[in-house]
Design an enzyme around this catalytic site. Structure first.
Site: not given
Ligand code: GLN
Length: 549
Positions: A382, A508, A510
């Protein structure tokens, strides 16, 4: 009709109610029963999505895009099932529902009160998953500690439900602590006695006590606890400290927790527990054949729960590779060009963690550069993926000012930009791009080799995305988009084909790793780290190398 197991906690928080609940669920599942778990949290936030990770650790996201308590992650990892919004309810959500109904006039002029209106809504939600006859047993974990003001309505709802249901349809487990006093050289039962008394005063009497302890409970002590807490002696369960949470189902089975529940619930049809796969996993975990060191680059490192699912995914992937994964936490705020080599030199792989806001991002970018230039296996999740994109833009494409508009809204090269549909959103709760979306993988790429299929589905939690206006430039220079959303073209995966292992994902991964199905990127990342570690030893010990040949 589903039967209900309620799990409450006493004496102190952090005793591991979630793990005990998940372990019991695992045992019942292994005996052939259909089980699910839900968590009721007493705080006023409608969900944990708006909480800082320092408050309650990671925010876990389900397939249907619910932002939930991290215990749901344990439930999924143990049971290999999907949970949903219905599996996590907070006081805030209960009140929101009741207040909305009041505004609609649904209470027909009545005074709306904690009892019966709030407790009725809690009871309705407690039984929601049982409606369609999908489950034989529903385990409900009540967050917080008995005696807290805020958990009272939940305990009252349990009391009422027990009164309404047939005697053999519910059981209450109370998790407590039996502290060891070094000075007295004794385990002490008084806190447990008080906690059970408190619960009883609230109208609920536990059937089973699960006692967390650093030392074994003697028969005499079990008898004492049983007598003073008014439970059967066989219902005093010892939950001794174990080296890994994945051993808890086995220790609970040894203590007979599942059988006592089955007896109380009058469930007579069940099998011998099938834990073959689970035990295979435990063996691999306990007796690894190799070891790698992975750097976790993040900024919430003071609280390990902030990266819970990532750490657990490494445990699953490590066991799959019969490899011990040692995690070194590297605080991104303190990484600079001058110290990066020294900080990262002993690593066999680098994971740049998810996150929000500008704190620590420059350190993450420096770390990515080190991994890219030194052939160190890299995995960005992310925000970690977004940092890899920014690093490439700045240092390879020469776009020195490149940034994400999250950190610099005025950047002249917004290689990471706010998603179009996010631009009109002002409210913070539950408004990110959340939950499972499909992703198409390009054949011949690392991502395709890892997943071994053309279409995957993974879970999301973000507002920003790769700016597709720059895609041509990136691909020409060697960073490719190997996975994209079929509907919108949103870049889900980037990689560097010229690098031994360099992958960044917008989603994600994970969140979908379980004991039975370790997440494939983690599995391949550990494999790549192993290869990197082996090569390092060869270079360091050319003599050893020639001797081996
Ligand atoms: N802050 C970034 C976004 O909102 C990444 C979010 C995250 O790592 N879950 O796109």
């Amino acid at each position: 009709m589903a039967k209900y197991i309620f799990v409450t906690g006493g004496v102190t928080s952090s005793l591991g109610k979630g793990i005990i609940a998940a372990s019991l669920a695992k045992l019942l599942q292994a005996r052939g029963l259909r089980v699910t778990i839900q968590k009721f949290d007493p705080y006023i936030n409608v969900d944990p999505g708006t909480l800082n990770p320092y408050e309650h650790g990671e925010c876990y996201v389900t397939e249907d895009g619910a932002e939930t308590d991290l215990d749901l992650g344990h439930y999924e990892r143990f049971l290999n099932i999907f949970t949903s919004q219905a599996n996590n309810v907070t006081t805030g959500r209960i009140y929101q529902t009741v207040i909305n109904k009041e505004r609609e006039g649904a209470y027909l002029g009545k005074t709306v009160q904690v009892v019966p209106h709030i407790t009725d809504e809690i009871k309705r939600r407690m039984q929601l998953l049982g409606q369609n006859n999908d489950f034989d047993v529903i385990i409900t974990e009540i967050g917080g500690t008995v005696g807290d003001i805020e958990s009272l309505p939940f305990v009252e709802a349990v009391r009422q439900l027990q009164w309404e249901l047939p005697e053999e349809d519910s059981v209450v487990i109370h998790l407590t602590l039996i502290p060891y006093l070094k000075a007295a050289k004794e385990l002490k039962t008084k806190p447990t006695q008080h906690s059970v008394k408190m619960l009883s005063q609230e109208g609920v009497h536990p059937d089973i006590l699960v006692c967390r302890t650093e030392r074994p409970l003697s028969e005499e002590l079990r008898r004492k606890i049983a007598l003073f807490c008014n439970v059967k002696q066989e219902a005093v369960i010892e939950a001794a400290d174990v080296p890994t949470i994945y051993e808890v189902p086995v220790t609970m089975m040894r203590e007979g927790l599942d059988l006592i529940c089955l007896k109380k619930l009058n469930i007579t049809e069940y099998n011998e527990p099938d834990l073959v796969k689970w035990k295979e996993f435990l063996d691999k975990l306990k007796y690894p054949k190799s070891r790698v060191t992975i750097g976790l680059i993040g900024k919430y490192l003071e609280l390990q729960d902030a990266y819970k699912s990532i750490l657990e995914s490494f445990i699953h992937a490590g066991a799959m590779n019969e490899c011990e994964v040692q995690i070194i936490n590297v605080h991104s705020e303190y990484i600079t060009d001058d110290n990066v080599a020294e900080k990262l030199t002993d690593l066999d792989g680098l994971l740049v963690a998810p996150g929000f806001g500008h704190r620590g991002v420059e350190g993450k970018i420096v770390a990515v550069k080190y991994a890219r230039e030194n052939g160190l296996p890299f995995f960005g999740i992310c925000l970690g993926m977004q940092m890899a994109v920014i690093e490439f833009a700045r240092n390879v494409l020469g776009l020195k000012e490149a940034h994400s508009t999250e950190m610099n809204p005025d950047t002249i090269d917004p290689v990471i930009d706010l998603m179009e549909e996010q631009k009109k959103i002002t409210s913070k709760g539950g408004t990110m791009r959340l939950g499972a979306y499909p992703c198409h993988l390009k054949e011949g790429t690392l991502a395709y080799r890892i997943y071994g299929k053309p279409v995957i589905s993974e879970r999301h939690r973000h507002r920003w995305e790769f700016n597709n206006k720059y895609l041509g430039l990136f691909e020409k220079a060697g960073m490719i988009a190997s996975g994209t959303n079929p509907g919108t073209g949103l870049v889900e995966i980037i990689e560097l084909p010229a690098h031994p292992f360099f992958i960044g994902v917008q989603y994600h991964p994970e969140l979908k790793s379980t004991v039975e199905n370790p997440q494939p990127i983690f599995v391949h990342f550990i494999k790549a780290a192993k290869a990197y570690a082996e090569k390092k030893t060869e270079v360091k010990n050319p003599q050893l190398q020639s001797e081996m040949i």
